[in-house]
Design a protein around this motif. Sequence first.
Motif, PDB file in Angstrom:
ATOM      1  N   GLU A 198      -2.908 -38.523 101.101  1.00 18.19           N
ATOM      2  CA  GLU A 198      -2.490 -39.679 100.528  1.00 18.19           C
ATOM      3  C   GLU A 198      -2.491 -40.464  99.014  1.00 18.19           C
ATOM      4  OE1 GLU A 198      -7.353 -38.721 100.771  1.00 18.19           O
ATOM      5  OE2 GLU A 198      -7.561 -39.808 103.038  1.00 18.19           O
ATOM      6  N   MET A 199      -2.583 -39.650  97.787  1.00 17.36           N
ATOM      7  CA  MET A 199      -1.839 -39.430  96.616  1.00 17.36           C
ATOM      8  C   MET A 199      -0.724 -40.428  97.268  1.00 17.36           C
ATOM      9  SD  MET A 199      -3.027 -36.359  94.575  1.00 17.36           S
ATOM     10  CE  MET A 199      -2.653 -37.184  93.102  1.00 17.36           C
ATOM     11  N   ASN A 200      -0.010 -39.807  97.647  1.00 19.53           N
ATOM     12  CA  ASN A 200       2.082 -40.776  98.135  1.00 19.53           C
ATOM     13  C   ASN A 200       1.626 -41.813  98.877  1.00 19.53           C
ATOM     14  OD1 ASN A 200       3.581 -38.198  96.607  1.00 19.53           O
ATOM     15  ND2 ASN A 200       3.084 -37.117  98.801  1.00 19.53           N
ATOM     16  N   ASP A 201       1.016 -42.210  99.567  1.00 18.36           N
ATOM     17  CA  ASP A 201       0.294 -43.631 100.058  1.00 18.36           C
ATOM     18  C   ASP A 201      -0.333 -44.095  98.902  1.00 18.36           C
ATOM     19  OD1 ASP A 201       1.485 -42.589 102.046  1.00 18.36           O
ATOM     20  OD2 ASP A 201      -0.540 -42.420 103.601  1.00 18.36           O
ATOM     21  N   ASN A 202      -0.590 -43.629  97.829  1.00 17.21           N
ATOM     22  CA  ASN A 202      -1.034 -44.711  96.741  1.00 17.21           C
ATOM     23  C   ASN A 202      -0.507 -44.714  95.558  1.00 17.21           C
ATOM     24  OD1 ASN A 202      -3.726 -45.706  97.866  1.00 17.21           O
ATOM     25  ND2 ASN A 202      -4.345 -43.588  97.917  1.00 17.21           N
ATOM     26  N   GLY A 203       1.079 -44.477  95.672  1.00 20.60           N
ATOM     27  CA  GLY A 203       2.068 -44.928  94.844  1.00 20.60           C
ATOM     28  C   GLY A 203       1.980 -43.187  93.644  1.00 20.60           C
ATOM     29  N   HIS A 204       1.105 -42.020  93.815  1.00 20.47           N
ATOM     30  CA  HIS A 204       1.939 -41.183  93.342  1.00 20.47           C
ATOM     31  C   HIS A 204       2.546 -40.613  93.899  1.00 20.47           C
ATOM     32  CE1 HIS A 204      -2.199 -42.391  91.168  1.00 20.47           C
ATOM     33  NE2 HIS A 204      -2.944 -42.923  92.319  1.00 20.47           N
ATOM     34  N   ARG A 205       2.384 -39.133  92.949  1.00 22.62           N
ATOM     35  CA  ARG A 205       3.786 -37.931  93.532  1.00 22.62           C
ATOM     36  C   ARG A 205       2.915 -36.807  93.314  1.00 22.62           C
ATOM     37  NH1 ARG A 205       8.469 -39.832  93.239  1.00 22.62           N
ATOM     38  NH2 ARG A 205       9.145 -38.051  92.380  1.00 22.62           N
ATOM     39  N   ALA A 206       2.680 -36.400  94.655  1.00 25.50           N
ATOM     40  CA  ALA A 206       2.360 -34.835  94.875  1.00 25.50           C
ATOM     41  C   ALA A 206       3.084 -34.437  95.652  1.00 25.50           C
ATOM     42  CB  ALA A 206       0.794 -35.589  95.649  1.00 25.50           C
ATOM     43  N   TYR A 207       2.890 -33.061  96.251  1.00 24.44           N
ATOM     44  CA  TYR A 207       3.999 -32.168  96.515  1.00 24.44           C
ATOM     45  C   TYR A 207       2.642 -30.754  97.143  1.00 24.44           C
ATOM     46  CZ  TYR A 207       7.501 -34.430  94.031  1.00 24.44           C
ATOM     47  OH  TYR A 207       7.899 -35.090  94.062  1.00 24.44           O
ATOM     48  N   ASN A 215       9.554 -29.114  86.378  1.00 22.74           N
ATOM     49  CA  ASN A 215      10.033 -29.552  85.347  1.00 22.74           C
ATOM     50  C   ASN A 215      11.048 -30.538  85.551  1.00 22.74           C
ATOM     51  OD1 ASN A 215      10.355 -27.290  83.789  1.00 22.74           O
ATOM     52  ND2 ASN A 215      11.863 -25.663  85.134  1.00 22.74           N
ATOM     53  N   THR A 216      10.719 -31.136  87.597  1.00 19.19           N
ATOM     54  CA  THR A 216      11.993 -32.347  87.516  1.00 19.19           C
ATOM     55  C   THR A 216      10.457 -33.664  87.236  1.00 19.19           C
ATOM     56  OG1 THR A 216      10.898 -31.989  89.616  1.00 19.19           O
ATOM     57  CG2 THR A 216      13.367 -31.739  88.188  1.00 19.19           C
ATOM     58  N   GLU A 217       9.339 -32.968  87.968  1.00 17.38           N
ATOM     59  CA  GLU A 217       8.131 -34.328  87.206  1.00 17.38           C
ATOM     60  C   GLU A 217       7.082 -34.087  86.097  1.00 17.38           C
ATOM     61  OE1 GLU A 217       7.557 -36.376  89.499  1.00 17.38           O
ATOM     62  OE2 GLU A 217       8.798 -35.551  91.715  1.00 17.38           O
ATOM     63  N   SER A 218       7.147 -35.168  85.832  1.00 16.45           N
ATOM     64  CA  SER A 218       5.493 -35.300  84.479  1.00 16.45           C
ATOM     65  C   SER A 218       4.259 -35.480  84.860  1.00 16.45           C
ATOM     66  CB  SER A 218       6.172 -35.769  83.100  1.00 16.45           C
ATOM     67  OG  SER A 218       7.033 -37.590  84.409  1.00 16.45           O
ATOM     68  N   ASP A 219       4.377 -36.251  85.632  1.00 13.64           N
ATOM     69  CA  ASP A 219       3.095 -37.114  86.212  1.00 13.64           C
ATOM     70  C   ASP A 219       2.958 -36.228  87.750  1.00 13.64           C
ATOM     71  OD1 ASP A 219       0.789 -37.855  86.850  1.00 13.64           O
ATOM     72  OD2 ASP A 219       1.516 -39.830  86.308  1.00 13.64           O
ATOM     73  N   ALA A 220       2.696 -34.838  88.140  1.00 11.55           N
ATOM     74  CA  ALA A 220       2.914 -34.465  89.695  1.00 11.55           C
ATOM     75  C   ALA A 220       1.788 -34.234  90.141  1.00 11.55           C
ATOM     76  CB  ALA A 220       3.802 -34.512  89.868  1.00 11.55           C
ATOM     77  N   TYR A 221       0.761 -33.653  91.289  1.00  9.91           N
ATOM     78  CA  TYR A 221      -0.242 -32.942  91.768  1.00  9.91           C
ATOM     79  C   TYR A 221       0.906 -32.681  92.162  1.00  9.91           C
ATOM     80  CZ  TYR A 221      -3.739 -31.155  94.478  1.00  9.91           C
ATOM     81  OH  TYR A 221      -4.997 -29.715  94.455  1.00  9.91           O
ATOM     82  N   ILE A 222       0.706 -30.705  92.914  1.00 10.84           N
ATOM     83  CA  ILE A 222       1.586 -30.081  93.083  1.00 10.84           C
ATOM     84  C   ILE A 222       0.745 -28.689  93.523  1.00 10.84           C
ATOM     85  CG2 ILE A 222       3.740 -28.429  93.321  1.00 10.84           C
ATOM     86  CD1 ILE A 222       4.520 -29.745  90.582  1.00 10.84           C
ATOM     87  N   TYR A 223       0.204 -28.345  94.527  1.00 16.56           N
ATOM     88  CA  TYR A 223      -0.027 -27.915  95.604  1.00 16.56           C
ATOM     89  C   TYR A 223       0.568 -26.204  96.107  1.00 16.56           C
ATOM     90  CZ  TYR A 223      -4.024 -26.065  99.644  1.00 16.56           C
ATOM     91  OH  TYR A 223      -4.901 -25.198 100.080  1.00 16.56           O
TER      92      TYR A 223
END
Length: 333
Positions: free
Chosen positions: A120-129, A155-163
């Motif tokens: 859902e976050m990626n669909d809404n234009g955010h960065r998430a993994y 180290n490559t992302e600056s505003d991402a959610y990582i699960y």
Amino acid sequence: MAILERLSEMQNAHGKNRLVMILDGMGVAVMNKLLDKNGFFARHMADVESAIIPATTVAATTAYQTGKMPWETGFIGWAQYYSETDEVIEVFKNTNLYTGEVSKMPHHTRTLPCKTVVEEMNDNGHRAYEIMPGFIPGGFDTFEQWLTRIVELCNTESDAYIYAYWTEPDSCLHELGADAPAVKTLLRDMERKIESALKQIRNKTDVLITADHGHTDIESLFIDDFPELLECLVHPLSLESRCVSMFIKPERIAEFPDIFNKHFGKWFKLVTKSEFETRYLHAEKPVRFIGDFVALATDKYDLKQRPDTIVLKSHHAGITPAELEIPVIKITI
């Protein structure tokens, strides 16, 4: 604050990376028993939360991934009864718990009933993994590979959610129990490697380390050894061996609590379907996978039915503090 609320805060914060690490089975009791009281995790322990009930991976990790409670997703326990094929199916494997055969029809397997938070976050234009073990497509076979990917993303992302989810120490605890030296060695090694990996992250990152449930050493009881109880069942036992769903013959429902409590009342809390759904699942509607009664473990025993004879040294899904208390470990980078 409930654990899902904490995850939601991480998902909705912006301006830095947010890393959530789930270490399967690493409850507070396990940490207190196996880790140094002044170790990395202990130094960053911020709080203790209650696990989602049932305190088991199927329920908790699905809730973590979707942001929805088990009653909403239908992912309640390891093995659920499906009336379509009259089978007790291991949800993540789609196999019959009692025969080992693949089910005649696809049930849950690992296909979630809704989009994950990451999707859902990626669909809404955010960065998430999501960073997962090797049994998930695109996952990693070793803990070291898993940690390397976490560091790379941070180290490559600056505003991402990582699960990021890992299967240990749960697997080792099931097999060996918490008193085994190998389990202590494993968990201390994981703690050391996580501390080392986080030191390699250069970008601003908020880190939350927690678990899906705790663990407690157990002994097994078999309902087959109690014919008076066995003859009350209309379907085999299901859900979890320490959170046991029981479908009862209609003509035996009235007397069943007395029969059950006579044999197992010292070790299990017996609740009705309605009480379990409202008090423990916080469900807003009936849940199809819950039988007439649920037996919640309050002591060292689990309850199984043959031919499911796999005996574990340690388990979860009961309502003891060792199973329910999970850590909130917070690190700011």
